[in-house]
Scaffold this motif. Structure first.
Motif, PDB file in Angstrom:
ATOM      1  N   MET A   1       0.893  -0.996   0.278  1.00  0.00           N
ATOM      2  CA  MET A   1       0.100  -0.070   0.044  1.00  0.00           C
ATOM      3  C   MET A   1       0.730   1.023  -0.548  1.00  0.00           C
ATOM      4  O   MET A   1       1.783   1.497   0.713  1.00  0.00           O
ATOM      5  N   ARG A   2       0.785   2.166  -0.541  1.00  0.00           N
ATOM      6  CA  ARG A   2       1.230   3.484  -1.195  1.00  0.00           C
ATOM      7  C   ARG A   2       1.031   4.684  -0.040  1.00  0.00           C
ATOM      8  O   ARG A   2      -0.751   4.556   0.395  1.00  0.00           O
ATOM      9  N   LYS A   3       1.943   4.919   0.638  1.00  0.00           N
ATOM     10  CA  LYS A   3       1.422   6.515   1.484  1.00  0.00           C
ATOM     11  C   LYS A   3       0.924   7.530   1.254  1.00  0.00           C
ATOM     12  O   LYS A   3       0.019   8.087   1.386  1.00  0.00           O
ATOM     13  N   ILE A   4       1.514   7.533  -0.253  1.00  0.00           N
ATOM     14  CA  ILE A   4       1.084   8.822  -1.009  1.00  0.00           C
ATOM     15  C   ILE A   4       0.443   8.486  -2.254  1.00  0.00           C
ATOM     16  O   ILE A   4       1.200   8.030  -3.144  1.00  0.00           O
ATOM     17  N   ARG A   5      -0.341   8.816  -2.468  1.00  0.00           N
ATOM     18  CA  ARG A   5      -1.757   8.180  -3.620  1.00  0.00           C
ATOM     19  C   ARG A   5      -1.717   9.135  -4.547  1.00  0.00           C
ATOM     20  O   ARG A   5      -1.685  10.351  -4.466  1.00  0.00           O
ATOM     21  N   GLN A   6      -2.603   8.784  -5.495  1.00  0.00           N
ATOM     22  CA  GLN A   6      -3.333   9.998  -6.693  1.00  0.00           C
ATOM     23  C   GLN A   6      -4.466  10.194  -6.827  1.00  0.00           C
ATOM     24  O   GLN A   6      -5.110  10.085  -5.597  1.00  0.00           O
ATOM     25  N   GLY A   7      -4.122  11.915  -6.550  1.00  0.00           N
ATOM     26  CA  GLY A   7      -5.424  12.605  -5.966  1.00  0.00           C
ATOM     27  C   GLY A   7      -5.274  13.306  -4.449  1.00  0.00           C
ATOM     28  O   GLY A   7      -6.395  13.914  -3.826  1.00  0.00           O
ATOM     29  N   ASP A   8      -4.535  12.590  -3.990  1.00  0.00           N
ATOM     30  CA  ASP A   8      -4.266  13.372  -2.707  1.00  0.00           C
ATOM     31  C   ASP A   8      -3.381  14.918  -3.089  1.00  0.00           C
ATOM     32  O   ASP A   8      -2.528  14.802  -3.626  1.00  0.00           O
ATOM     33  N   ASP A   9      -4.096  15.554  -1.371  1.00  0.00           N
ATOM     34  CA  ASP A   9      -3.529  17.039  -1.556  1.00  0.00           C
ATOM     35  C   ASP A   9      -2.215  16.828  -0.344  1.00  0.00           C
ATOM     36  O   ASP A   9      -1.858  15.879   0.193  1.00  0.00           O
ATOM     37  N   VAL A  10      -0.966  17.676  -1.303  1.00  0.00           N
ATOM     38  CA  VAL A  10       0.548  17.686  -0.743  1.00  0.00           C
ATOM     39  C   VAL A  10       0.823  18.126  -0.169  1.00  0.00           C
ATOM     40  O   VAL A  10       0.558  19.498  -1.043  1.00  0.00           O
ATOM     41  N   VAL A  11       2.087  18.797   0.958  1.00  0.00           N
ATOM     42  CA  VAL A  11       2.471  19.747   0.980  1.00  0.00           C
ATOM     43  C   VAL A  11       4.378  19.632   0.652  1.00  0.00           C
ATOM     44  O   VAL A  11       4.790  18.183   0.643  1.00  0.00           O
ATOM     45  N   ILE A  12       4.742  20.501  -0.382  1.00  0.00           N
ATOM     46  CA  ILE A  12       6.363  20.146  -0.596  1.00  0.00           C
ATOM     47  C   ILE A  12       6.940  21.104   1.095  1.00  0.00           C
ATOM     48  O   ILE A  12       6.982  21.982   1.751  1.00  0.00           O
TER      49      ILE A  12
END
Length: 106
Positions: free
Chosen positions: A1-12
């Motif tokens: 299972m990936r921790k970050i997936r397509q469609g997630d909101d992220v912060v650089i």
């Protein structure tokens, strides 16, 4: 299972776009990179091809960024947060924020 997936909101969290937020457009798991909208935008000088009807010029496009430079956005704390994976009572896996133990997907 990936921790970050397509469609997630992220912060650089590192690099020239540090502090910016965006949505993950695409994940490249073999390279461990993410394509985030309006982040890591570069200019490409493209030569036109009149036979195929392509115009030349300077084109801006997003380039992938390494997943270690990104943190998942936590709306409760309004910051980037680390993510863990937990096995639920029914045996399925779910992602959760490590700061407040809330589930990411609901």
């Amino acid at each position: 299972m990936r921790k970050i997936r397509q469609g997630d909101d992220v912060v650089i969290i590192a690099g020239k776009d540090k502090g910016r937020r965006g949505r993950v457009i695409r994940v490249y798991p073999d390279q461990e990179k993410l394509l985030v909208e309006n982040v890591n935008v570069v200019k490409r000088h493209r030569k036109g091809n009149p036979q195929q009807g392509e115009a030349g010029g300077i084109i801006e496009q997003e380039k992938p960024i390494h997943q270690s430079n990104v943190a998942l956005y936590n709306p409760a704390t309004e910051k980037g947060d680390r993510v863990g994976i937990r096995v639920l009572e029914d045996g399925s896996k779910a992602r959760y924020f490590k700061s407040n133990n809330e589930l990411v997907d609901g």
